[in-house]
Design an enzyme around this catalytic site. Structure first.
Site, PDB file in Angstrom:
ATOM      1  N   LYS A 108       5.519  -1.011  13.852  1.00 29.39           N
ATOM      2  CA  LYS A 108       5.952  -0.813  12.319  1.00 29.39           C
ATOM      3  C   LYS A 108       6.830   0.470  12.475  1.00 29.39           C
ATOM      4  CE  LYS A 108       4.299   0.578   8.010  1.00 29.39           C
ATOM      5  NZ  LYS A 108       3.088   0.846   7.085  1.00 29.39           N
TER       6      LYS A 108
ATOM      7  N   GLY B 134       0.027   4.591  -1.220  1.00 33.32           N
ATOM      8  CA  GLY B 134      -1.595   5.003  -1.680  1.00 33.32           C
ATOM      9  C   GLY B 134      -1.565   5.244  -3.261  1.00 33.32           C
TER      10      GLY B 134
ATOM     11  N   GLY C  27       1.273   0.552  -1.741  1.00 32.63           N
ATOM     12  CA  GLY C  27       1.233   0.508  -3.198  1.00 32.63           C
ATOM     13  C   GLY C  27       0.455  -0.622  -3.790  1.00 32.63           C
TER      14      GLY C  27
ATOM     15  N   ASN D 169      -4.197  -0.873   3.084  1.00 34.37           N
ATOM     16  CA  ASN D 169      -5.103  -0.014   3.784  1.00 34.37           C
ATOM     17  C   ASN D 169      -6.027   0.562   2.536  1.00 34.37           C
ATOM     18  OD1 ASN D 169      -4.702   2.642   6.450  1.00 34.37           O
ATOM     19  ND2 ASN D 169      -6.790   1.878   5.216  1.00 34.37           N
ATOM     20  N   THR D 170      -5.443   1.597   1.791  1.00 38.85           N
ATOM     21  CA  THR D 170      -6.220   2.549   0.890  1.00 38.85           C
ATOM     22  C   THR D 170      -6.609   1.545  -0.302  1.00 38.85           C
ATOM     23  OG1 THR D 170      -4.392   4.129   1.318  1.00 38.85           O
ATOM     24  CG2 THR D 170      -5.654   4.401  -0.846  1.00 38.85           C
TER      25      THR D 170
END
Length: 255
Positions: free
Chosen positions: A96, A157, A184, A205-206
């Site tokens: 990535k 995030g 996002g 992730n977040t």
């Protein structure tokens, strides 16, 4: 279920491995998500020093496609160097490409991203660039030969969901390579929305690691992504401006 380059992905949820409270929560969230793709920042992995902490020490990486990213890079050369480190350490050659252009918004730099992709493609990598929701950039990168494009939903995030669904739709509808929505996403509703638009997958992730209960959120995201994909494949009804009865008109003469 779908392929990026020569790699077959069984899950449409790609999971980032950072920011979890501890290894146990991380491991349980990975299991609940049912992903087979784990992404991580190469600079966090301590690939050449086994004496340093390994944030994925509790995960059997043989069960997953490992998807390193170039987080921390601000130039094409830095991104290329990070990718080379991962490759030389024997990590999957799918990368990535993440090159940040602004420290406050963490928005990607389109020019440096393009240059990094160009070089990495020449070196034989499977290249997946993280980009803004810019249709023209996505098209130029496809012409260059990238194996997937990874447009953001909103800044990293923020959990703001899809800020510009129209632009994201343009990218998806015109893409000839997989589209992975990245950054996002805040809730299963956001993930479902992206999949309903036709995205091939979501990188999270977040939204999971920072949830009050990451394990439950991992399962919720999995279900939201699956529901969105099923909805896209089923084909939603068209939006209309007038009401239309769902009951048949037959039998009204008896009233």
């Amino acid at each position: 279920m779908f392929k990026i380059g020569n790699l077959e992905l069984q899950s449409r949820l790609l999971l980032g491995t950072g920011k979890f409270e501890n290894e146990e929560v991380q491991s349980k969230a990975i299991e609940a998500s049912e992903t087979n793709v784990l992404t991580f920042a190469v600079r966090r992995m301590n690939l050449y020093d086994r004496n340093l902490p390994n944030p994925l020490a509790n995960v059997n990486l043989k069960d997953f496609i490992t998807f390193p990213n170039t987080a921390g890079a601000k130039t094409a050369q830095e991104a290329i160097r990070i990718a080379e480190i991962a490759n030389h350490a024997g990590v999957c050659d799918m990368i990535k490409v993440e090159v940040i252009g602004d420290d406050e918004t963490l928005l990607p730099d389109p020019f440096e991203t393009y240059e990094a992709c160009k070089v990495l493609l020449e070196k034989g990598y499977t290249v997946c660039p993280y980009i803004s929701n810019d249709l023209v950039l996505a098209q130029r990168l496809e012409e260059l030969g990238v194996h997937a494009v990874m447009p953001l939903a909103s800044p990293i995030g923020t959990g703001r969901g899809i800020n510009n669904p129209l632009n994201l739709s343009y990218i998806i509808e015109n893409a000839s390579v997989p589209v992975i929505v990245d950054a996002g996403i805040g809730s299963p509703k956001d993930a479902c929305h992206a999949m309903e638009l036709g995205a091939d997958g979501i990188l999270l992730n977040t939204a999971i690691s920072a949830a009050k209960d990451p394990v439950k959120m991992a399962e919720a995201m999995k279900l939201g992504i699956n529901a969105g994909r099923l909805s896209y494949e089923a084909g939603r009804i068209p939006v209309k401006y007038t009401a239309q009865a769902s009951s048949p008109s037959e039998g009204l003469g008896f009233l």
